[in-house]
Design a protein around this motif. Sequence first.
Motif, PDB file in Angstrom:
ATOM      1  N   VAL C  13     -21.901  -8.914 -33.783  1.00  0.00           N
ATOM      2  CA  VAL C  13     -21.439  -9.376 -32.462  1.00  0.00           C
ATOM      3  C   VAL C  13     -20.894 -10.807 -32.568  1.00  0.00           C
ATOM      4  CG1 VAL C  13     -22.242 -10.045 -30.138  1.00  0.00           C
ATOM      5  CG2 VAL C  13     -22.930  -7.838 -31.123  1.00  0.00           C
ATOM      6  N   GLY C  14     -21.546 -11.619 -33.432  1.00  0.00           N
ATOM      7  CA  GLY C  14     -21.071 -12.986 -33.626  1.00  0.00           C
ATOM      8  C   GLY C  14     -21.938 -14.035 -32.956  1.00  0.00           C
ATOM      9  N   HIS C  15     -22.882 -13.614 -32.129  1.00  0.00           N
ATOM     10  CA  HIS C  15     -23.831 -14.535 -31.527  1.00  0.00           C
ATOM     11  C   HIS C  15     -25.100 -13.769 -31.153  1.00  0.00           C
ATOM     12  CE1 HIS C  15     -20.813 -13.291 -28.435  1.00  0.00           C
ATOM     13  NE2 HIS C  15     -21.920 -12.830 -27.871  1.00  0.00           N
ATOM     14  N   GLY C  16     -26.191 -14.523 -30.921  1.00  0.00           N
ATOM     15  CA  GLY C  16     -27.478 -13.881 -30.700  1.00  0.00           C
ATOM     16  C   GLY C  16     -27.811 -13.642 -29.234  1.00  0.00           C
ATOM     17  N   GLU C  17     -27.018 -14.282 -28.353  1.00  0.00           N
ATOM     18  CA  GLU C  17     -27.369 -14.213 -26.936  1.00  0.00           C
ATOM     19  C   GLU C  17     -26.109 -14.339 -26.096  1.00  0.00           C
ATOM     20  OE1 GLU C  17     -30.536 -16.933 -26.017  1.00  0.00           O
ATOM     21  OE2 GLU C  17     -30.181 -16.832 -23.854  1.00  0.00           O
ATOM     22  N   GLU C  18     -26.056 -13.580 -25.008  1.00  0.00           N
ATOM     23  CA  GLU C  18     -24.946 -13.761 -24.057  1.00  0.00           C
ATOM     24  C   GLU C  18     -25.408 -13.303 -22.671  1.00  0.00           C
ATOM     25  OE1 GLU C  18     -21.561 -11.380 -25.202  1.00  0.00           O
ATOM     26  OE2 GLU C  18     -22.798  -9.620 -25.639  1.00  0.00           O
ATOM     27  N   SER C  19     -24.728 -13.841 -21.663  1.00  0.00           N
ATOM     28  CA  SER C  19     -25.012 -13.410 -20.294  1.00  0.00           C
ATOM     29  C   SER C  19     -23.818 -12.608 -19.801  1.00  0.00           C
ATOM     30  CB  SER C  19     -25.228 -14.613 -19.370  1.00  0.00           C
ATOM     31  OG  SER C  19     -26.462 -15.212 -19.645  1.00  0.00           O
ATOM     32  N   VAL C  20     -24.079 -11.469 -19.180  1.00  0.00           N
ATOM     33  CA  VAL C  20     -22.991 -10.653 -18.632  1.00  0.00           C
ATOM     34  C   VAL C  20     -23.363 -10.245 -17.215  1.00  0.00           C
ATOM     35  CG1 VAL C  20     -22.345  -9.742 -20.904  1.00  0.00           C
ATOM     36  CG2 VAL C  20     -23.940  -8.451 -19.450  1.00  0.00           C
ATOM     37  N   ALA C  21     -22.330  -9.995 -16.412  1.00  0.00           N
ATOM     38  CA  ALA C  21     -22.549  -9.428 -15.089  1.00  0.00           C
ATOM     39  C   ALA C  21     -22.445  -7.914 -15.231  1.00  0.00           C
ATOM     40  CB  ALA C  21     -21.501  -9.950 -14.101  1.00  0.00           C
ATOM     41  N   LEU C  22     -23.519  -7.220 -14.909  1.00  0.00           N
ATOM     42  CA  LEU C  22     -23.555  -5.770 -15.102  1.00  0.00           C
ATOM     43  C   LEU C  22     -22.606  -5.097 -14.113  1.00  0.00           C
ATOM     44  CD1 LEU C  22     -25.114  -3.676 -16.811  1.00  0.00           C
ATOM     45  CD2 LEU C  22     -26.713  -3.463 -14.888  1.00  0.00           C
ATOM     46  N   PRO C  23     -21.587  -4.378 -14.619  1.00  0.00           N
ATOM     47  CA  PRO C  23     -20.644  -3.720 -13.700  1.00  0.00           C
ATOM     48  C   PRO C  23     -21.351  -2.652 -12.851  1.00  0.00           C
ATOM     49  CG  PRO C  23     -19.785  -3.742 -15.940  1.00  0.00           C
ATOM     50  CD  PRO C  23     -21.222  -4.154 -16.013  1.00  0.00           C
ATOM     51  N   VAL C  24     -20.855  -2.498 -11.635  1.00  0.00           N
ATOM     52  CA  VAL C  24     -21.385  -1.451 -10.758  1.00  0.00           C
ATOM     53  C   VAL C  24     -21.213  -0.092 -11.442  1.00  0.00           C
ATOM     54  CG1 VAL C  24     -21.049  -0.250  -8.558  1.00  0.00           C
ATOM     55  CG2 VAL C  24     -20.922  -2.765  -8.654  1.00  0.00           C
ATOM     56  N   GLY C  25     -22.219   0.744 -11.327  1.00  0.00           N
ATOM     57  CA  GLY C  25     -22.107   2.094 -11.903  1.00  0.00           C
ATOM     58  C   GLY C  25     -22.780   2.229 -13.246  1.00  0.00           C
ATOM     59  N   ILE C  26     -23.121   1.105 -13.866  1.00  0.00           N
ATOM     60  CA  ILE C  26     -23.827   1.173 -15.155  1.00  0.00           C
ATOM     61  C   ILE C  26     -25.316   1.000 -14.888  1.00  0.00           C
ATOM     62  CG2 ILE C  26     -24.190   0.000 -17.351  1.00  0.00           C
ATOM     63  CD1 ILE C  26     -21.234  -0.424 -17.526  1.00  0.00           C
ATOM     64  N   THR C  27     -26.086   2.063 -15.146  1.00  0.00           N
ATOM     65  CA  THR C  27     -27.502   2.047 -14.751  1.00  0.00           C
ATOM     66  C   THR C  27     -28.463   2.346 -15.896  1.00  0.00           C
ATOM     67  OG1 THR C  27     -27.420   4.384 -14.125  1.00  0.00           O
ATOM     68  CG2 THR C  27     -26.941   2.754 -12.396  1.00  0.00           C
ATOM     69  N   THR C  28     -27.937   2.732 -17.059  1.00  0.00           N
ATOM     70  CA  THR C  28     -28.834   3.054 -18.180  1.00  0.00           C
ATOM     71  C   THR C  28     -28.415   2.292 -19.437  1.00  0.00           C
ATOM     72  OG1 THR C  28     -27.529   4.888 -19.065  1.00  0.00           O
ATOM     73  CG2 THR C  28     -29.124   5.427 -17.317  1.00  0.00           C
ATOM     74  N   VAL C  29     -29.334   2.270 -20.417  1.00  0.00           N
ATOM     75  CA  VAL C  29     -29.047   1.631 -21.703  1.00  0.00           C
ATOM     76  C   VAL C  29     -27.833   2.286 -22.366  1.00  0.00           C
ATOM     77  CG1 VAL C  29     -29.930   1.327 -24.060  1.00  0.00           C
ATOM     78  CG2 VAL C  29     -31.406   0.806 -22.091  1.00  0.00           C
ATOM     79  N   ALA C  30     -27.752   3.602 -22.331  1.00  0.00           N
ATOM     80  CA  ALA C  30     -26.636   4.303 -22.974  1.00  0.00           C
ATOM     81  C   ALA C  30     -25.301   3.897 -22.350  1.00  0.00           C
ATOM     82  CB  ALA C  30     -26.832   5.823 -22.864  1.00  0.00           C
ATOM     83  N   GLU C  31     -25.275   3.788 -21.036  1.00  0.00           N
ATOM     84  CA  GLU C  31     -24.041   3.378 -20.352  1.00  0.00           C
ATOM     85  C   GLU C  31     -23.693   1.933 -20.682  1.00  0.00           C
ATOM     86  OE1 GLU C  31     -24.834   6.384 -16.553  1.00  0.00           O
ATOM     87  OE2 GLU C  31     -25.134   4.210 -16.317  1.00  0.00           O
ATOM     88  N   LEU C  32     -24.731   1.091 -20.796  1.00  0.00           N
ATOM     89  CA  LEU C  32     -24.495  -0.313 -21.144  1.00  0.00           C
ATOM     90  C   LEU C  32     -23.862  -0.417 -22.537  1.00  0.00           C
ATOM     91  CD1 LEU C  32     -24.878  -3.380 -20.651  1.00  0.00           C
ATOM     92  CD2 LEU C  32     -27.192  -3.139 -21.594  1.00  0.00           C
ATOM     93  N   ILE C  33     -24.358   0.352 -23.491  1.00  0.00           N
ATOM     94  CA  ILE C  33     -23.818   0.307 -24.863  1.00  0.00           C
ATOM     95  C   ILE C  33     -22.347   0.722 -24.868  1.00  0.00           C
ATOM     96  CG2 ILE C  33     -23.918   1.436 -27.125  1.00  0.00           C
ATOM     97  CD1 ILE C  33     -26.996   1.427 -26.842  1.00  0.00           C
ATOM     98  N   THR C  34     -22.023   1.799 -24.160  1.00  0.00           N
ATOM     99  CA  THR C  34     -20.633   2.263 -24.100  1.00  0.00           C
ATOM    100  C   THR C  34     -19.726   1.160 -23.544  1.00  0.00           C
ATOM    101  OG1 THR C  34     -21.377   4.535 -23.779  1.00  0.00           O
ATOM    102  CG2 THR C  34     -19.094   4.032 -23.144  1.00  0.00           C
ATOM    103  N   TRP C  35     -20.197   0.487 -22.507  1.00  0.00           N
ATOM    104  CA  TRP C  35     -19.404  -0.593 -21.897  1.00  0.00           C
ATOM    105  C   TRP C  35     -19.281  -1.797 -22.846  1.00  0.00           C
ATOM    106  CZ3 TRP C  35     -21.204  -5.472 -19.909  1.00  0.00           C
ATOM    107  CH2 TRP C  35     -20.207  -6.207 -19.245  1.00  0.00           C
ATOM    108  N   LEU C  36     -20.413  -2.149 -23.516  1.00  0.00           N
ATOM    109  CA  LEU C  36     -20.386  -3.306 -24.415  1.00  0.00           C
ATOM    110  C   LEU C  36     -19.421  -3.106 -25.582  1.00  0.00           C
ATOM    111  CD1 LEU C  36     -24.194  -4.272 -24.626  1.00  0.00           C
ATOM    112  CD2 LEU C  36     -22.338  -5.704 -23.705  1.00  0.00           C
ATOM    113  N   ARG C  37     -19.243  -1.877 -26.052  1.00  0.00           N
ATOM    114  CA  ARG C  37     -18.376  -1.624 -27.206  1.00  0.00           C
ATOM    115  C   ARG C  37     -16.938  -2.034 -26.920  1.00  0.00           C
ATOM    116  NH1 ARG C  37     -19.707   3.682 -30.681  1.00  0.00           N
ATOM    117  NH2 ARG C  37     -18.186   2.575 -31.961  1.00  0.00           N
ATOM    118  N   GLY C  38     -16.577  -2.105 -25.635  1.00  0.00           N
ATOM    119  CA  GLY C  38     -15.216  -2.517 -25.284  1.00  0.00           C
ATOM    120  C   GLY C  38     -15.033  -4.017 -25.183  1.00  0.00           C
ATOM    121  N   ARG C  39     -16.118  -4.793 -25.322  1.00  0.00           N
ATOM    122  CA  ARG C  39     -16.006  -6.238 -25.127  1.00  0.00           C
ATOM    123  C   ARG C  39     -15.306  -6.955 -26.275  1.00  0.00           C
ATOM    124  NH1 ARG C  39     -18.824  -9.285 -21.421  1.00  0.00           N
ATOM    125  NH2 ARG C  39     -19.368 -10.968 -22.841  1.00  0.00           N
TER     126      ARG C  39
END
Lengths: 157, 157, 83, 83
Positions: C13-39
Amino acid sequence: MADPALIVVQSADFNVSDEIARLTAGRTDIGGIGSFIGVVRGTAGGRPITAMTLEHYPGMTERALSRIADQAITRFDLQGVTLIHRVGALAPGDNIVLVLACAPHRKAALDGTAFLIDWLKTRAPFWKKERFADGTEAWVDAREADDAAARLWGDLA
Amino acid sequence: MADPALIVVQSADFNVSDEIARLTAGRTDIGGIGSFIGVVRGTAGGRPITAMTLEHYPGMTERALSRIADQAITRFDLQGVTLIHRVGALAPGDNIVLVLACAPHRKAALDGTAFLIDWLKTRAPFWKKERFADGTEAWVDAREADDAAARLWGDLA
Amino acid sequence: MKLLYFAWLRERVGHGEESVALPVGITTVAELITWLRGRSPGHDMAFAHGRLVRCAVNEDFATPDTVITDRDEVAFFPPVTGG
Amino acid sequence: MKLLYFAWLRERVGHGEESVALPVGITTVAELITWLRGRSPGHDMAFAHGRLVRCAVNEDFATPDTVITDRDEVAFFPPVTGG
């Protein structure tokens, strides 16, 4: 291979850190060290004890401990073993016995440690006498549970 | 009952005798102390290593170790537990982890020790990176054998 | 939401910590991972071998269907190798 | 023959060590015990609970049918309780 078992019967106490340092000095092939320390408890059968005396059979003791250590080293492929057993007059809280076993991985070190203390308890010629707070004394009875624990490992050659 | 588990994550080394003394100070109800020490080996997969770095997840580490210790105390009726895990830069031969478990009798102390290190290896958030003699570095892969060892104890609550 | 990365996930990832605003509609760990892969390409690489990624939510081990909110601390890391 | 007694066997016999001339015809540990019981009331009491007596010949554990000679060291003691 040099003899990797250190066998000591002594009245003096032992220092665990010193014994670990002696066992592992200069080596970088050891991954785990298992250890067991037996301690004099302050009660026996619910009655307070004030002292414990450890008697042994000099000569046979060292012979029995060496045999038990050799068996453990072969069976668990241990890199080293230390067995120190105290004799003479002890008090509640005093150390009785130290078992150390080292190996490349933890399972052998821990299994080796358990094997060593189980067999020591059933095959090494030591006898404990307890002195109770009321001044009476009694030899400790051998525990059937100890024989059963040792038998779980199968026959000792 | 006071909390009988001492949980420490530190970069400094530990002294086994001092930790045993701290765990057992002033008590005469302890009959046996089981211990395991994990040590950095000088090779990995047959290749010499020159250094190891231990990374962890502060906060979660202490939480996971406390939970593992509480489980062991309840399951084996332990009188006390010490878990010390080092983090940061280590060299071959250095201590990594100390597990101590004490109980009135040896079986609980030794089974408790094995349970603690098996679960620590699969549930506590530490990661090891090895530096090889040729200057390359690699994160240590989790061992399937460790998961299997932990599963033998059944589910952790 | 606070995100933490450890070991080789941190390196990718390039760093150990980050803050993100969780997009509406993302409610599970699996959904979060899918969204993070696009960052970033680093995030994408970090999660490429999903079988080797472990997750904790608020310092407890989590699974892909663990429910998350914007106030959670979520950590990603490889299988542990301590001891 | 050198005989050794430990723990409560020593206390009942009255001493920890003695030398005896092995009578002709006594060739096993079991025969030795039977003969020793006649030496004194203490010896008789020491061996009264045979099930609790263990024996070593020349520092190795022995059984009632272990063969002995006049040159052996024979030790009697209760089940061990070290560790």
